[in-house]
Write an enzyme that holds these catalytic residues in place. Structure first.
Site, short mmCIF file in Angstrom:
data_model
loop_
_atom_site.label_atom_id
_atom_site.label_comp_id
_atom_site.label_asym_id
_atom_site.label_seq_id
_atom_site.Cartn_x
_atom_site.Cartn_y
_atom_site.Cartn_z
N HIS A 266 -3.56 -2.13 -36.74
CA HIS A 266 -4.04 -2.60 -35.44
C HIS A 266 -4.61 -1.43 -34.63
O HIS A 266 -5.77 -1.46 -34.21
CB HIS A 266 -2.88 -3.26 -34.68
N GLU A 267 -3.80 -0.39 -34.45
CA GLU A 267 -4.28 0.76 -33.67
C GLU A 267 -5.42 1.46 -34.42
O GLU A 267 -6.36 1.95 -33.79
CB GLU A 267 -3.13 1.74 -33.38
N HIS A 270 -8.60 -0.24 -33.47
CA HIS A 270 -9.08 0.21 -32.15
C HIS A 270 -9.74 1.59 -32.26
O HIS A 270 -10.79 1.86 -31.68
CB HIS A 270 -7.90 0.35 -31.18
N GLU A 296 -10.05 -5.80 -28.94
CA GLU A 296 -8.97 -6.49 -29.65
C GLU A 296 -9.50 -7.18 -30.91
O GLU A 296 -8.78 -7.32 -31.89
CB GLU A 296 -8.29 -7.49 -28.70
ZN ZN Z 1 -4.66 -4.02 -29.29
#
Ligand code: ZN
Length: 500
Positions: A266-267, A270, A296
């Site tokens: 997830h990170e 980003h 997101e």
């Molecule tokens: Zn996020």
């Protein structure tokens, strides 16, 4: 172009660079606070952050900047795309900050910093009444804030736009209505069809240093560049930008949880976005992801759509078994993939699976809209919250701590933030659909671990542009259509793990 306007653009670039540097320094202070700082440093750090916020606020509100923006806008018809975007983004920042009186901003900051520890206690003691008086004041001030910022249809729109440029209740109403109609039955269907047992419930503890190394390995595989970033440990994983070539991620590592894999992806998603922004956008507010929702979409794409897919794990499961032979030697690939795709309606948003997640957001959207519209009193929240959970998710909420008090957002005063999570999930599926049209052999691409192919496409279509195009325009450029929930619904319905 007139000489004077050219001059204005150059001066604007100079000011943009100065503001960006100050924001990078702020990010460094906050990164340090989460990752390195001893607890004794908290008070001093709070004062430093307050001073720096004040300096940044003054620079954004500076009337000289206002005039400069007017001059620059005069010539923007002939300016480059980058210069036009710079004027647009800085004008937005300038307007947003000057519309709110300084006294109001300071009072709001004082209120939310008072509310935060009270919320923590209220959640711990399961006592909504404790938090209620402060929540009422926060909502009243958020309505006031909406008045300062301005809106056409609904006060909530002013706050939505803070996080996602151009987002309105008019756009969200039909989107959430559609999701509610489709997701609620789908949730019941998949929850009863998929694996009931948690196949990974009794996993032997995973040594921390192996988790760290595996997480680093996956980050490298997806193309995260450790020359321009690093991975550290913090209580809550996050990604931050300390400069054009310094995009950092954090993760957390618990002995009995696979969470580190998915928060790492997830990170990483980003961070990939920000690491691949074009160099010509450095030192400007365009050197970041364009909105929370689009940001997101990139984290969710890597975490869920790619990171919970079978073809991805066909490639990487042997590696996971190599890292953790004791834990996974008796777990087959199919069982593992089923385990990481369990669907189970629950009370807690941050633990939700892909099918139920947006229903958690829907509940919050409906309540926030009414609170801001003045048709709902904060005192009625717990009862309504529990009713909505029963109706939308079929879940009985056992306490306010696990219900209306679970999220930090309202104590922060961040009304309007939640819907960006759903925008992210929907946009991720829509962008993935566009990628699959480009790469019909996407299954093999994942099976071969050719993640570079995906990253290159995302860089070409999204990453390199940073904040150049407003979010809706960017999506239009990538997908040839506006945000549409049908791709997300089709993705869920066709996911093999969800239709056993
Ligand atoms: Zn996020």
């Amino acid at each position: 172009m007139k000489k004077k306007s050219l001059h204005a653009i150059n001066r604007l670039h100079h000011r943009a660079a100065e503001l960006t540097h100050l924001n990078n320094i702020m990010a460094l202070l906050q990164w340090d606070q989460e990752v390195m700082m001893p607890s004794g440093g908290a008070e001093g750090r709070g004062a430093q952050v307050a001073t720096l916020s004040c300096i940044i606020h003054q620079k954004i509100c500076d009337p000289v900047l206002g005039n400069l923006l007017l001059e620059a806008a005069e010539s923007s018809g002939k300016a480059s795309a980058r210069d036009r975007a710079l004027v647009r983004v800085m004008q937005r920042e300038h307007d947003r900050n000057t519309r709110m009186p300084e006294k109001f901003v300071a009072a709001f900051a004082r209120l939310t910093s008072r509310a935060l520890p009270v919320w923590v206690r209220a959640r711990k003691e399961n006592d909504f009444g404790l938090f209620l008086p402060l929540l009422e004041q926060i909502i009243a001030m958020c309505r006031e804030k909406a008045g300062f910022l301005g809106y056409t249809d609904h006060p909530y729109d002013a706050l939505l736009d803070l996080y996602e440029e151009g987002l309105t209740t008019r756009l969200l109403d039909p989107l959430f209505a559609g999701l509610r109609d489709e997701l609620a039955p789908l949730l019941q269907q998949t929850a009863s069809a998929v694996e009931k047992r948690d196949l990974l419930a009794d996993l032997a503890p995973m040594p921390r240093h192996d988790q760290v190394r595996f997480s680093e390995t996956l980050l490298k595989e997806i193309g995260y560049d450790f020359n321009n970033g690093r991975q550290d440990v913090s209580a809550h994983p996050f990604t931050t930008s300390l400069g054009h070539r310094d995009r950092r991620v954090t993760n957390r590592f618990r002995p009995d949880s696979l969470e580190f894999i998915f928060s790492g992806l997830h990170e990483g998603g980003h961070a990939l976005y920000e690491q691949n922004i074009a160099a010509e956008l450095a030192d400007s507010p365009l050197d970041e992801g364009v909105s929370l929702g689009i940001h997101e979409s990139q984290s969710r794409l890597w975490e869920n759509i790619i990171g919970r897919s079978r073809p991805f794990w066909q490639r990487y499961y042997p590696l996971l078994q190599e890292f953790f032979p004791v834990q996974f030697k008796d777990v087959g690939l199919d069982d593992f993939v089923r385990a990481i795709n369990r669907v189970e309606p629950g009370m807690i948003r941050v633990e939700a699976d892909e099918v139920s997640y947006n229903l958690h957001v829907l509940v919050r959207f409906e309540l926030e809209k009414e609170l801001l519209g003045g048709t709902l009193e904060a005192a009625e929240l717990p009862g309504l919250w529990n009713d909505k959970y029963k109706n939308c998710l079929g879940v009985r909420v056992d306490s306010d701590a696990n219900g209306v008090l679970q999220d930090i957002h309202w104590a922060h005063g961040s009304f309007g933030y939640f819907p960006t999570y759903t925008i992210g999930n929907l946009a991720a599926a829509q962008i993935w659909q566009a990628y699959r049209a480009f790469d019909p052999a996407w299954t093999e691409t994942l099976q071969q671990g050719n993640l570079e192919k995906i990253r290159r496409w995302l860089t070409e279509k999204i990453y390199r542009f940073g904040g150049l195009y407003p979010p809706a325009d960017l999506l239009q450029r990538v997908c040839g259509e506006e945000l549409d929930s049908s791709h997300f619904l089709a993705y869920l319905k066709n996911k093999p793990e969800f239709c056993l």
